[in-house]
Design a protein around this motif. Structure first.
Motif, short mmCIF file in Angstrom:
data_model
loop_
_atom_site.label_atom_id
_atom_site.label_comp_id
_atom_site.label_asym_id
_atom_site.label_seq_id
_atom_site.Cartn_x
_atom_site.Cartn_y
_atom_site.Cartn_z
N SER A 212 0.83 -1.21 0.00
CA SER A 212 0.00 0.00 0.00
C SER A 212 0.86 1.26 0.00
O SER A 212 0.51 2.26 -0.62
N ASP A 318 -6.78 4.52 2.67
CA ASP A 318 -7.19 3.16 3.02
C ASP A 318 -8.62 2.93 2.57
O ASP A 318 -9.53 3.69 2.90
N HIS A 364 -4.85 -0.47 8.37
CA HIS A 364 -4.27 -1.02 7.14
C HIS A 364 -5.15 -2.17 6.69
O HIS A 364 -5.06 -3.29 7.18
N SER A 365 -6.02 -1.89 5.73
CA SER A 365 -6.95 -2.91 5.25
C SER A 365 -6.33 -3.79 4.18
O SER A 365 -6.87 -4.84 3.85
N THR A 368 -5.75 0.20 -1.04
CA THR A 368 -5.92 1.65 -1.02
C THR A 368 -6.89 2.08 -2.12
O THR A 368 -7.24 1.28 -3.00
#
Length: 397
Positions: A212, A318, A364-365, A368
């Protein structure tokens, strides 16, 4: 183009006996599906010195079990196609063989990229293929949108050989890859774990391992000697192997670096789940007003102002943070459930580039997204032309 066969390290034993070189390897893994890994090193830029170190690290990690690893390297000295050899019973020490010398060419051209993929697939057929791609990158952003003084920005790949910098945009990258060609694409590039990138590649690969945020030099180089075999082992399912590779990198960063260098994000995306994710994102946007959102509290993963960009505002947010902001509770719950199926593994350090215009990673999945902003009218227009935008706004799916 000159076709040659040369060996970087002369190994008399290999020349005399050479059973693994002759492709008649016999061992416990000989009945497993075969895999050809393509490593594409777009280093005809300020990353040129890194390509040699990566090749050496890959050589150290090579073990022959019936699979193949081809390396396309473009550096200041020109482009060439290499192959990892040895690493078997007869020739225990791995070495690098030069297969072709291409001379000066544009590695950031979709035509060059497509040609390399065709050549390797035609000449080194296998049951499955994996791609490791190394160069500069800025995710889905079109050419010319970072506005770095004196240097044009980049999307996926950069070639500096000519006076005018060449770049390859993600749509062109995707078009160069035949549908379903890869079991995985591993991006050793900055800012590539975007949902826009995943959407473009959803029919090209089974999995995507990407970051990301930026990837801090030397990137994956320190873990290739130990972790490359994970990518070659077809006895292990692809997701498990890629997770193990990702953990090896994250463990190395946290164990060996301090300060600003102790910075990393990585996520593994199951590309089969990207189309359902677009449906959920479309639902999340259904009741969202078209007004300018307050983005100040959202997690972002770039470092505004660090690239000569102006105005210095975030462009990589995110995805989960954004969805929760705009969606009704029931729509967000459905989106979050689907996101957990798409991002099958992720990891991040607590901070990124601390003290160097960095940021705290509180969320933080693993994916993005770009969010339109009044400060970026031209980028907004480019975003509206992207395949992901059309998908979530009711276009193609």
């Amino acid at each position: 183009m000159k076709v040659i066969r040369s060996i970087f390290v002369i190994l008399p034993l290999a020349l005399l006996l050479g059973s693994c070189i002759a492709e008649d390897y016999e061992g416990p893994d000989s009945n497993l599906p075969t895999r050809t890994i393509i490593v594409y090193l777009g280093g005809d830029n300020n990353l040129s010195d890194e390509t040699e170190r990566k090749i050496e690290a890959l050589r150290q990690g090579w073990t022959y079990t019936g699979n193949k690893c081809l390396i396309y390297e473009d550096s200041r000295d020109g482009a060439r196609l290499l192959r990892l050899r040895g690493g078997c019973r007869v020739t225990p020490t791995p070495y690098v063989e030069t297969v072709r010398e291409y001379g000066a060419e544009n590695s950031a051209s979709a035509e060059t990229f497509a040609r390399v993929l065709r050549e390797v697939a035609d000449e080194y057929p296998a049951d499955s293929y994996g791609l490791i791609f190394f160069s500069h990158a800025s995710g889905w952003l079109p050419a010319g949108t970072l506005q770095k003084p004196g240097i044009q920005p980049f999307s996926i790949g950069v070639d500096d050989r000519d006076a005018e910098r060449a770049e390859m945009e993600i749509a062109d990258f995707a078009a160069a890859v035949p549908d379903g060609m890869f079991d995985f694409i591993l991006f050793e590039t900055c800012l590539t774990a975007g949902v826009e990138v995943a959407w473009e590649l959803r029919e090209k690969t089974g999995y995507m391992l990407a970051s990301s945020a930026e990837i801090v030099s030397p990137g994956f180089t320190p873990v290739y000697p130990s972790a490359l075999p994970l990518l070659c082992d077809t006895a292990v399912d692809t997701q498990t192997a890629l997770e193990a590779f990702g953990r090896a990198y994250m463990d190395y960063v946290t164990a060996n670096y301090t300060g600003a260098r102790r910075s990393a994000t990585l996520s593994l995306i199951d590309m089969r789940e990207i189309s359902p994710l677009a449906v959920r994102m479309q639902a999340a946007l259904r009741n969202h007003s078209a007004g300018v959102p307050d983005l100040s509290r959202l997690q972002f993963f770039d470092r505004p102002g660090s690239y000569g960009d102006y105005p210095a505002l975030p462009r990589f947010f995110d995805l989960d943070d954004w969805a929760e902001t705009i969606a009704a509770p029931e729509e967000y719950a459905a989106f979050r459930s689907q996101l957990s199926r798409a991002v099958v593994w992720k990891a991040a350090t607590g901070t990124f580039m601390s003290g160097q215009n960095g940021f705290t990673i509180r969320r933080h999945s693993g994916l993005t997204t770009y969010i339109e902003q009044d400060a970026f009218p031209e980028l907004n227009e480019a975003y509206r032309q992207s395949a992901w935008y059309r998908a979530i706004r009711g276009g193609d799916r």
